[in-house]
Design a protein around this motif. Structure first.
Motif, PDB file in Angstrom:
ATOM      1  N   VAL A 156     -30.954  68.643  51.892  1.00 16.13           N
ATOM      2  CA  VAL A 156     -29.954  68.592  50.827  1.00 16.13           C
ATOM      3  C   VAL A 156     -29.768  69.929  50.118  1.00 16.13           C
ATOM      4  N   ASP A 157     -30.844  70.691  49.951  1.00 14.66           N
ATOM      5  CA  ASP A 157     -30.784  71.861  49.066  1.00 14.66           C
ATOM      6  C   ASP A 157     -29.687  72.846  49.470  1.00 14.66           C
ATOM      7  N   ASP A 158     -29.648  73.230  50.733  1.00 12.73           N
ATOM      8  CA  ASP A 158     -28.639  74.202  51.160  1.00 12.73           C
ATOM      9  C   ASP A 158     -27.233  73.635  51.036  1.00 12.73           C
ATOM     10  N   LEU A 159     -27.079  72.339  51.282  1.00  5.93           N
ATOM     11  CA  LEU A 159     -25.755  71.735  51.136  1.00  5.93           C
ATOM     12  C   LEU A 159     -25.322  71.747  49.676  1.00  5.93           C
ATOM     13  N   ALA A 160     -26.258  71.466  48.775  1.00  6.90           N
ATOM     14  CA  ALA A 160     -25.930  71.529  47.346  1.00  6.90           C
ATOM     15  C   ALA A 160     -25.597  72.955  46.924  1.00  6.90           C
ATOM     16  N   ARG A 161     -26.352  73.926  47.458  1.00  5.76           N
ATOM     17  CA  ARG A 161     -26.092  75.324  47.109  1.00  5.76           C
ATOM     18  C   ARG A 161     -24.760  75.826  47.657  1.00  5.76           C
ATOM     19  N   ALA A 162     -24.222  75.131  48.654  1.00  6.76           N
ATOM     20  CA  ALA A 162     -22.930  75.541  49.201  1.00  6.76           C
ATOM     21  C   ALA A 162     -21.823  75.423  48.158  1.00  6.76           C
ATOM     22  N   GLY A 163     -22.015  74.551  47.185  1.00  5.93           N
ATOM     23  CA  GLY A 163     -21.052  74.434  46.092  1.00  5.93           C
ATOM     24  C   GLY A 163     -19.671  74.023  46.542  1.00  5.93           C
ATOM     25  N   VAL A 164     -19.594  73.048  47.418  1.00  8.09           N
ATOM     26  CA  VAL A 164     -18.293  72.593  47.927  1.00  8.09           C
ATOM     27  C   VAL A 164     -17.595  71.777  46.841  1.00  8.09           C
ATOM     28  N   PRO A 165     -16.426  72.206  46.405  1.00  3.56           N
ATOM     29  CA  PRO A 165     -15.732  71.485  45.326  1.00  3.56           C
ATOM     30  C   PRO A 165     -15.447  70.028  45.698  1.00  3.56           C
ATOM     31  N   GLY A 166     -15.807  69.115  44.795  1.00  2.98           N
ATOM     32  CA  GLY A 166     -15.490  67.708  44.971  1.00  2.98           C
ATOM     33  C   GLY A 166     -16.313  66.971  45.999  1.00  2.98           C
ATOM     34  N   LEU A 167     -17.277  67.629  46.638  1.00  6.86           N
ATOM     35  CA  LEU A 167     -18.069  66.972  47.683  1.00  6.86           C
ATOM     36  C   LEU A 167     -19.064  66.003  47.054  1.00  6.86           C
ATOM     37  N   ARG A 168     -19.032  64.752  47.497  1.00  4.05           N
ATOM     38  CA  ARG A 168     -19.978  63.745  47.015  1.00  4.05           C
ATOM     39  C   ARG A 168     -21.114  63.636  48.025  1.00  4.05           C
ATOM     40  N   ILE A 169     -22.312  64.073  47.636  1.00  6.81           N
ATOM     41  CA  ILE A 169     -23.465  64.092  48.533  1.00  6.81           C
ATOM     42  C   ILE A 169     -24.342  62.879  48.248  1.00  6.81           C
ATOM     43  N   THR A 170     -24.619  62.096  49.285  1.00  7.76           N
ATOM     44  CA  THR A 170     -25.526  60.961  49.174  1.00  7.76           C
ATOM     45  C   THR A 170     -26.734  61.235  50.063  1.00  7.76           C
ATOM     46  N   PRO A 171     -27.920  61.428  49.461  1.00 11.58           N
ATOM     47  CA  PRO A 171     -29.109  61.713  50.278  1.00 11.58           C
ATOM     48  C   PRO A 171     -29.689  60.428  50.870  1.00 11.58           C
ATOM     49  N   TYR A 172     -30.483  60.604  51.905  1.00 16.17           N
ATOM     50  CA  TYR A 172     -31.253  59.466  52.421  1.00 16.17           C
ATOM     51  C   TYR A 172     -32.673  59.934  52.734  1.00 16.17           C
ATOM     52  N   GLY A 173     -33.625  59.008  52.575  1.00 22.10           N
ATOM     53  CA  GLY A 173     -35.023  59.323  52.849  1.00 22.10           C
ATOM     54  C   GLY A 173     -35.854  59.600  51.610  1.00 22.10           C
ATOM     55  N   GLY A 174     -35.296  59.377  50.415  1.00 22.98           N
ATOM     56  CA  GLY A 174     -36.054  59.610  49.177  1.00 22.98           C
ATOM     57  C   GLY A 174     -36.224  58.324  48.390  1.00 22.98           C
ATOM     58  N   ASP A 175     -36.572  58.477  47.122  1.00 26.29           N
ATOM     59  CA  ASP A 175     -36.788  57.290  46.283  1.00 26.29           C
ATOM     60  C   ASP A 175     -35.918  57.303  45.034  1.00 26.29           C
ATOM     61  N   ALA A 176     -34.907  58.176  45.007  1.00 28.22           N
ATOM     62  CA  ALA A 176     -34.005  58.210  43.851  1.00 28.22           C
ATOM     63  C   ALA A 176     -33.080  56.996  43.875  1.00 28.22           C
ATOM     64  N   PRO A 177     -32.574  56.590  42.715  1.00 26.44           N
ATOM     65  CA  PRO A 177     -31.722  55.390  42.659  1.00 26.44           C
ATOM     66  C   PRO A 177     -30.460  55.505  43.513  1.00 26.44           C
ATOM     67  N   ASP A 178     -29.957  56.753  43.728  1.00 31.36           N
ATOM     68  CA  ASP A 178     -28.736  56.899  44.508  1.00 31.36           C
ATOM     69  C   ASP A 178     -29.000  57.127  45.990  1.00 31.36           C
ATOM     70  N   ASP A 179     -30.271  57.024  46.423  1.00 31.39           N
ATOM     71  CA  ASP A 179     -30.599  57.245  47.830  1.00 31.39           C
ATOM     72  C   ASP A 179     -29.940  56.178  48.702  1.00 31.39           C
ATOM     73  N   LEU A 180     -29.410  56.604  49.812  1.00 33.98           N
ATOM     74  CA  LEU A 180     -28.694  55.682  50.698  1.00 33.98           C
ATOM     75  C   LEU A 180     -29.572  54.525  51.152  1.00 33.98           C
ATOM     76  N   LEU A 181     -30.844  54.797  51.447  1.00 31.10           N
ATOM     77  CA  LEU A 181     -31.710  53.748  51.965  1.00 31.10           C
ATOM     78  C   LEU A 181     -32.062  52.716  50.903  1.00 31.10           C
ATOM     79  N   LEU A 182     -31.979  53.094  49.641  1.00 28.55           N
ATOM     80  CA  LEU A 182     -32.119  52.107  48.569  1.00 28.55           C
ATOM     81  C   LEU A 182     -30.798  51.381  48.338  1.00 28.55           C
ATOM     82  N   ARG A 183     -29.715  52.094  48.471  1.00 29.19           N
ATOM     83  CA  ARG A 183     -28.395  51.465  48.303  1.00 29.19           C
ATOM     84  C   ARG A 183     -28.185  50.345  49.320  1.00 29.19           C
TER      85      ARG A 183
END
Length: 561
Positions: A156-183
């Motif tokens: 995720v880090d490099d994709l976030a650093r890319a700073g793409v305007p309007g890009l909605r990033i959904t991670p998977y493989g973590g434990d955050a509430p917005d993680d795809l695998l929890l969703r």
């Protein structure tokens, strides 16, 4: 033959896409290659969803994906997870048919499931390499107007650093509430109704570097993905349900996407997905998981020869090589040591997968092979006139898949007179076999990876001490070619090759970084200022540091050229 008029595939009324960006940016019909559907298996229905087709029919209890640890994913598990991801995409993330969704991460079943879910939801998958850096990712997202991304948390880090305007990033493989695998645990139960896509709706945008350095987006339809399986895989590879596929190319390469996902699923077989798949990992994995079909580049076959004695390769029955030319000596050494005949092939990102190849007794070592059933090939001169056997010229091919660049003027260079011109120099032998000679452009092919010299030059020029840069390929016994950078620095700057490498690793995927860097006082140019690259290719490299493998460059496999 059943040629297709490109105009027939452009009628918006047939498309399921709400977001029409991809279809709106297809090349004009007159710039398309002629498409051929002269095999019965290539006559697809007008409405077709590739993901739904790949997941249909196989016994839900059969294995689909294996991993180095843990139980396999069965077809039942895979269908359930794909459907849940598709529910999240459409119900929670706001993805509509036609949206471009970036997919990034190591090769895992979750990445494959995300790819299938994106297609099943009618969106357009944009698969990229986990190694690509922010600058590269920003360029790709800008060209394809990517709106969403599903990304392994570790990438995720490099994709976030890319700073793409309007890009909605959904991670998977973590434990955050917005993680795809929890969703997906809260996604609706039951099947996801696949989007009613047309067979000629864009399903995939695969990026390949051009010799100008600007990536080219290759747009492929739902039917195209099946056509690769229904030509090369069905008629040359001939997989069985009990096969276990494995290989080195990541899913960001169409070589890997076909060999590790599309081909095994189309055959009802299974695939071993490895996050690290260099020669050191492949040999023990073959033995442990009883791999029977292997996809990798000639570099890996050469590297594995040295370690064969300590590993059991008896489960292998098919070995496929692509990404670079397969030397006859490598073919013969592998055959002598294993008894296996490597299936050589040439493919292209523009055409998705392999279109010239041969298997079993039809193999002629030192040649690529003959056109795969469903494909036609010939050797032509610069004007497109067919050349006689034995005379080198440009390779021209056509079949059920053709080049369609995303809003790129280079479409006219690749497609000429209805044929796809691959950029390779070939000779057709009198017996109909095609023999590779060389690349016809400035692309560097190292260990199966396509590397555009100008792209590396652009990255070098972003360093404050670099005044000029020229990057060329040099022949190398182990890797086919290596990247050599000739760099002119500002006056007084320290000639530190390692410092430049460290900088480049923050700008480029590691496999693109030069293995050798030299510091001339000036670059050779003509009186009009044009760089004379041929002089750089011809001269020996002096005062260069010992070659050092770029960090992370553990997988020599590459995609079709």
């Amino acid at each position: 033959m059943h040629p297709v008029d490109p105009a027939d595939t452009l009628a918006p009324a047939h498309s399921a896409h709400v977001d029409t960006f991809a279809r709106d940016h297809l090349p004009p019909p007159e710039q398309w290659p002629e498409l051929l559907f002269d095999l019965p298996g290539l006559r697809y229905p007008d409405r077709l969803n590739c993901a739904a087709e790949l997941l249909a029919g196989t016994d839900p209890g059969r294995p689909a994906f294996h991993t180095p640890s843990g139980p396999p994913w069965t077809y039942g598990h895979l269908r359930d997870r794909v459907d849940r991801i598709a529910h999240v995409l459409t119900g929670q993330l706001g993805v509509v048919p036609g949206n471009r969704v970036l997919l990034r991460g190591p090769t895992t079943p979750w990445l494959a499931a995300c790819w299938l879910a994106v297609l099943k939801a009618g969106a357009v998958a944009v698969t990229v390499l986990a190694q690509q850096r922010p600058h590269e990712l920003r360029t790709i997202c800008g060209i394809a107007r990517v709106t969403h991304a599903l990304c392994d948390l570790r990438s995720v880090d490099d994709l976030a650093r890319a700073g793409v305007p309007g890009l909605r990033i959904t991670p998977y493989g973590g434990d955050a509430p917005d993680d795809l695998l929890l969703r997906i645990t809260g996604a609706p139960d039951g099947p996801f109704e696949p989007a009613d896509t047309a067979a000629d709706d864009v399903a995939l945008i695969a990026f390949t570097s051009g010799t100008t350095g600007r990536p080219k987006g290759c747009m492929h339809f739902h039917r195209d993905l099946l056509a690769t399986a229904d030509t090369f895989s069905e008629h040359v590879l001939r997989p069985r349900e009990d096969d276990v596929f494995a290989g080195s190319p990541p899913l960001g390469f169409t070589f890997g996407l076909g060999g590790l996902v599309v081909f095994p699923l189309r055959a009802g077989a299974s695939s071993l997905l490895l996050e690290q798949a260099g020669p050191r990992q492949l040999l023990p994995a073959i033995a442990e998981h009883r791999v029977s079909v292997l996809f990798t580049a000639p570099t890996a076959y050469r590297a594995m020869l040295a370690d064969l004695d300590g590993h059991d390769t008896g489960s292998l029955r098919r070995c496929v090589s692509a990404g670079e030319n397969l030397p006859a000596a490598t073919w013969r050494d592998w055959h002598e040591r294993t008894g296996l005949r490597i299936i050589n092939g040439i493919g292209a990102t523009e055409l998705l997968h392999i279109f010239i190849s041969a298997a079993d007794g039809d193999i002629r070592p030192g040649t690529t092979g003959v056109p795969v059933p469903g494909w036609r090939a010939r050797v032509v001169d610069a004007e497109g006139t067919a050349l006689p056997d034995g005379e080198p010229g440009l390779l021209a091919v056509r079949g059920p898949v053709g080049c369609r660049y995303l809003a790129d003027p280079r479409q006219r260079e690749y497609v000429r007179g209805g044929w796809n011109i691959t950029g390779d120099t070939y000779v057709r032998d009198p017996d109909g076999y095609f023999r590779y000679v060389a690349r016809a452009d400035d692309m560097i092919i190292s260990a199966g990876y396509n590397i555009a010299g100008p792209e590396v030059e652009d990255a070098l020029l972003r360093h404050p001490d670099v005044v000029e840069a020229a990057v060329v390929g040099r022949a190398d016994e182990e890797r086919g070619q290596i990247v050599v950078a000739h760099v002119v620095l500002t006056e007084g700057a320290r000639r530190d090759a390692e410092e430049l490498r460290v900088f480049l690793k923050s700008e480029l995927a590691p496999y693109k970084c030069p293995r050798e860097i030299v510091f001339p006082d000036a670059l050779p140019r003509t009186a009009t200022g044009k760089l004379q690259r041929f002089l750089l290719r011809a001269e020996p490299v002096a005062d260069a540091p010992s070659p050092v493998a770029p960090e992370g460059d553990t997988s020599p496999g590459g995609g079709p050229k």
